[in-house]
Each structure stands twice: as structure tokens, then as C-alpha cells.
Enzyme design. Structure first.
Site, short mmCIF file in Angstrom:
data_model
loop_
_atom_site.label_atom_id
_atom_site.label_comp_id
_atom_site.label_asym_id
_atom_site.label_seq_id
_atom_site.Cartn_x
_atom_site.Cartn_y
_atom_site.Cartn_z
N TYR A 1 46.38 20.92 -4.35
CA TYR A 1 45.65 21.94 -5.10
C TYR A 1 46.40 22.29 -6.38
O TYR A 1 47.62 22.50 -6.37
CB TYR A 1 45.47 23.21 -4.26
CG TYR A 1 44.55 24.21 -4.93
CD1 TYR A 1 43.17 24.11 -4.79
CD2 TYR A 1 45.04 25.23 -5.73
CE1 TYR A 1 42.31 24.99 -5.41
CE2 TYR A 1 44.20 26.12 -6.37
CZ TYR A 1 42.83 26.00 -6.21
OH TYR A 1 41.98 26.88 -6.85
N GLN B 1 36.98 27.45 -1.03
CA GLN B 1 36.06 26.33 -0.86
C GLN B 1 36.78 24.99 -1.02
O GLN B 1 36.45 24.01 -0.34
CB GLN B 1 34.87 26.43 -1.81
CG GLN B 1 35.17 26.53 -3.28
CD GLN B 1 35.46 27.95 -3.76
OE1 GLN B 1 35.86 28.81 -3.00
NE2 GLN B 1 35.23 28.18 -5.05
N ASN C 1 45.70 31.26 -5.88
CA ASN C 1 45.51 32.70 -5.84
C ASN C 1 45.41 33.20 -4.39
O ASN C 1 45.61 32.44 -3.44
CB ASN C 1 44.28 33.10 -6.66
CG ASN C 1 43.00 32.46 -6.13
OD1 ASN C 1 42.90 32.05 -4.96
ND2 ASN C 1 42.00 32.35 -6.98
N GLN D 1 58.51 33.89 -17.40
CA GLN D 1 58.04 34.14 -16.04
C GLN D 1 56.96 35.20 -16.02
O GLN D 1 55.97 35.10 -15.29
CB GLN D 1 59.22 34.57 -15.16
CG GLN D 1 59.00 34.32 -13.68
CD GLN D 1 58.83 32.85 -13.40
OE1 GLN D 1 59.43 32.01 -14.04
NE2 GLN D 1 57.99 32.52 -12.44
N ASP E 1 59.84 23.73 -14.51
CA ASP E 1 58.37 23.82 -14.48
C ASP E 1 57.73 22.53 -14.96
O ASP E 1 56.69 22.11 -14.45
CB ASP E 1 57.89 24.98 -15.37
CG ASP E 1 58.04 26.33 -14.72
OD1 ASP E 1 58.27 26.39 -13.50
OD2 ASP E 1 57.94 27.35 -15.44
#
Length: 494
Positions: free
Chosen positions: A196, A253, A277, A322, A425
């Protein structure tokens, strides 16, 4: 103006994490007035107020004339409070969404139901007829990048891949002698990985690389990627990561679909990974058990330990980097030097004003639950950091390697001024999907190990040589009151 707050009541927003829900709380008493008409009782949301620019040379919409941005907290007021791991409202909503998707008798997701939900939740346009991005579309997006963009993506992919492949080589099949035979373990990848990548506030192609490339390096046969409303750069990242299937859906979903599959279209994924989230987190908690998950990651966080030798401009930039992630992100500063804290705070105030929107507003909101602590010694800084177990830990001190070696709990460690967290990152090599909310006390970040199964085996070739092991098993079984076990062992006696 931004009022100067010598002491404050600070309560962070809840932090989702892997197995726990943590909230860092710091409470002190305010004794100074916050403004000409403000009482001594501190309002934690009152960090700035809008006012017109007082000078033609400054067109800022907000004035940062008084420059204490980071709340000040004393060491003894920093404590960890453990809470529930998942937002209960999001959990109920995630369950309802997954139930709506699974209309088939075998529990798989119905493709028409998924498209309907994706339209309702704005993952795809109202006139969309599909929820899959083709490999051809991803390649077209990659080819459409500028030379500079394409080079950066290729370089980052190569570094992430190299690190993940090194991790994979660190574990291998092994065997040893046992009485009468051999025992060992095998290391093998799961078949299908679900990855994801968030697609909300900002496109995050870096998360595509961190998840999909790692699954590939582990040896997964099929890699499924999900990201809502994918930008061209996200699609380009999917191309270079060699994702087999790209679902342009998000939230619960997406997690439900990867966990339960669509007959003939989307395989059931054995492991689902990647940040998201609160609905993604809730959905991952629901499907955990049907498949594996990496972690229940909450809002991002950084903690910087520094002393008088630090570069205030650099530290401030890292705190802001951040804070711009999300309004619930946290930036924490621990320092032995009061003057350095003031310099960093002033730099934060100046630098944050130069950010574009929505980055600036997001960072300002995040700084409301961010804070600075002046410690007596570096050892006290380390002790507080270990209690917090931050997602990202930066060490910017004299002898930074020695300080880093003394740190015990963190997700990712960044040693020295030049080892910027943002380099992690964007693909220095180690994965950027890291444990948040204090869970670095007992787990690490995403790696090839999340996709690997270490399975043990044993074989007895010499029955006579195994008799001592058989006798021991008979004795232990009867000590435990398991007569069936004892007799099963006895059936192997000579």
C-alpha cells in the site's frame, strides 16, 4: 502573532502503532500571561493568530514576530501513556466497507462492489469503468518523466533494491546434527505480497519503492500494489518496481481487496504492508490473521538529540521536514544546550514561513504537539529518547557515533549532521516504513523478513541412535500429563 509560551500543557494526538496505541503527554504549569487580554490558563491551540502585514517589505499572511514555536517541556514531565491501537470509529467504518465488498459466498471481493465503493470514496472518477492501472499506463508514465526525474527514480530504486537483497542474503537455510538424524530450517518467501502507498495529501512514489521492491527482493512471486488517485510519478514508480498489479483504490477498500482477493483478477495476498491513514490502519487490524501485516503505523515522528556543536539551521530544517508530513506528525528536540534550543526555534520560525502551502499550514499544525526538552546531560537525552522509541532518531552531537551506540530504542537511526532523515525517506537504502508510537521498543521497520517464512524440519535416519531422545520425550510427556504423547514416543522405541 506567535505568543511566547515558557511552559505549556501539551497533549499529543493519539498515535496508532503495532500492538499498542501511545500518547506522549507533557504537562507543566503556565505562570505568565499570554497576551494583553489572555488569562494565565494556557490554550494549547493558541500558537498564532492572523494579522495583517505591518510592513510593505513583508507580505506574510502570518507574522512570526515572537519566535517560540516548539513547546518547552522539562524532562520529568515527559511520560508515555499506552492506549488502544486502533481508532474505534475508523474501525467500524472499515468493517462496514469490507463487508460491503465481500458479497461472494467464498468471501472474495466483488469487483462491481469495489468499483462502486471506489467511486463513492473518490478513489476513481465518477465515470471510471475500471480500478486497475495497466502496466502499459505505468510504463508510459515512466517514459514521460524528465531525464532528471527518471534518473532519480532509477537511482533510488537501485539503492533500495541493493539493501533489500543484502538483507535477504543475511539469512539462509541451515541444518545441524540431532541424535540419529538432522534438523534445520528453510527460508522461503510468501507467494503474494500486497503493498500500500498513500495517495492523499501528497503522492508518495517512495512508498511504492520501499514496499514493492522489498517484496520482490524477498522473492515474492506476485506483487500487488494499491494507491488511490495515483499521480504519474506513482505510476512510474510502479513500473520500475515491477508491480504485477496496480489497484487505484485506497483506504479500507484497498486493504480488504488485497486480503480477500477478487476471483480471477486479484490474488489473496499473504502479507500486506505499507503506511496509511486511520482507515488503512483499522482495516489492517481487521484482516490480520487472514494474512500477515507489517505493522499498524501511526503518524510520523522524528526526535533529534543535539548539543552545542549542532547546526541550528540543519536541525530546524529536519524538524520542519517531519512536521510537514501531516497535521498529527511530531517533531521532538532534546538538547543539553539552552542557547541551541533558542537558535533552532528561531530557525524553525523563519524557515517555516518560506514553505509553500499546504506544507506551511500542515507543519504549523503539527508543531502544536511538538516540543523541546533541555536535558542536563547527553545520557539524559538518550534515556528520554529510549522511553519514546521514536520512528526516526537523529544524532547531531560531538562524537555522534558514540552517542548513537548508546541508544537502544528507535525505528531508524541517522548518525551525524550529514545523515539527514530525508535521505532515508528517499532511498539511501534502508526502508523508510518504520515503527511509530513507541513500538520501536520491540519491533523494527519493514524489511524482506516481513515476506519470509522460516520453517523448521527434522529427520531421523538412525532409530538406534535416537533412543535417548525418545526416552527423554516419554519422561517429559508423562510429567506434563499427556499420556498420548508418551505412547506416541514409546512407539519409536526399539
Amino acid at each position: 502573532m506567535l505568543y511566547r509560551l515558557p511552559y505549556c500543557l501539551l497533549s499529543s494526538v493519539s498515535q496508532n502503532n503495532f500492538g499498542f496505541h501511545s500518547r506522549l503527554t507533557a504537562i507543566t504549569k503556565s505562570t505568565s500571561r499570554l497576551g494583553p487580554t489572555t488569562s494565565t490558563r494556557y490554550n494549547p491551540l493558541l500558537l498564532y493568530q492572523q494579522q495583517p502585514s505591518a510592513s510593505s517589505s513583508s507580505q506574510r499572511s502570518f507574522s512570526m514576530t515572537a519566535t517560540q514555536v516548539l513547546n518547552r517541556v522539562t524532562p520529568e514531565k515527559v511520560s508515555m501513556e499506552i492506549k488502544d491501537p486502533v481508532d474505534p470509529t475508523a474501525l467500524g467504518q472499515a468493517k462496514a466497507i469490507i463487508d460491503e465488498l465481500t458479497t461472494a459466498m467464498d468471501g472474495s471481493v466483488d469487483s462491481d462492489a469495489l468499483l462502486k465503493v471506489a467511486k463513492r470514496l473518490k478513489d476513481v472518477p465518477e465515470d471510471a469503468t475500471k480500478f486497475i492501472v495497466s502496466k502499459e499506463e505505468c510504463k508510459e508514465a515512466f517514459d514521460g518523466l524528465s531525464e532528471q526525474e527518471r534518473t532519480a527514480l532509477v537511482n533510488i530504486h537501485a539503492r533500495v533494491k541493493a539493501f533489500a537483497e543484502m538483507q535477504r542474503k543475511s539469512v539462509s537455510d541451515m541444518e545441524m546434527d540431532i541424535p540419529g538424524g538432522k534438523a534445520g530450517h528453510t527460508v522461503s518467501p510468501c507467494s503474494a505480497a500486497g503493498c500500500y502507498a498513500p495517495g492523499g495529501r501528497y503522492p508518495l512514489p517512495s512508498s511504492v519503492l520501499m514496499t514493492a521492491v522489498t517484496a520482490r527482493a524477498a522473492g515474492c512471486e506476485t506483487v500487488v500494489l494499491a494507491s488511490p488517485r495515483p499521480a504519474k510519478i506513482t505510476m512510474a514508480a510502479a513500473h520500475i518496481a515491477k508491480a504485477d498489479l496496480f489497484l487505484c483504490v485506497g483506504g479500507a477498500q484497498a486493504i480488504g481487496t488485497m486480503a480477500q482477493g477478487i476471483n480471477g483478477l486479484v490474488p489473496k495476498c499473504d502479507v500486506i504492508c505499507g503506511p496509511g491513514n486511520k482507515w488503512v490502519t483499522a482495516a489492517k487490524s481487521l484482516v490480520n490473521g487472514k494474512c500477515g501485516i507489517d505493522m499498524l503505523a501511526g503518524p510520523s515522528e522524528v526526535l533529534v538529540i543535539c548539543d552545542e556543536t549542532a547546526n541550528a539551521k540543519v536541525v530546524a530544517a529536519d524538524l520542519i521536514a517531519q512536521a510537514e508530513h501531516d497535521v498529527v506528525a511530531r517533531a521532538i528536540l532534546l538538547s543539553t544546550d539552552a542557547g541551541m534550543i533558542e537558535k533552532i526555534d528561531s530557525e524553525v520560525a523563519d524557515q517555516i514561513e518560506a514553505l509553500p502551502e499546504p506544507n506551511r499550514s500542515t507543519a504549523l499544525e503539527a508543531l502544536k504537539q511538538s516540543f523541546a526538552v533541555q536535558c542536563k546531560t547527553i545520557e539524559e537525552c538518550v534515556a528520554i529518547s529510549d522511553a519514546i522509541a521514536p520512528e526516526h532518531l537523529e544524532i547531531q552531537t560531538a562524537n555522534s557515533q558514540k552517542v548513537a551506540d548508546s541508544c537502544g530504542n528507535y525505528g531508524g537511526l541517522f548518525i551525524g549532521e550529514n545523515a539527514a532523515e530525508v535521505l532515508g525517506d528517499y532511498g539511501a537504502g534502508p526502508n523508510h516504513t518504520l515503527p511509530t508510537g513507541g513500538t520501536g521498543r520491540y519491533t523494527g521497520g519493514l524489511s524482506v523478513f516481513n515476506f519470509l517464512r522460516i520453517r523448521t524440519w527434522m529427520r531421523v535416519d538412525d532409530k538406534k541412535a535416537s533412543q535417548g531422545m525418545v526416552d527423554d520425550s516419554v519422561v517429559m510427556a508423562r510429567l506434563e500429563g499427556l499420556e498420548g504423547h508418551a505412547r506416541a514416543a514409546e512407539s519409536r522405541k526399539l
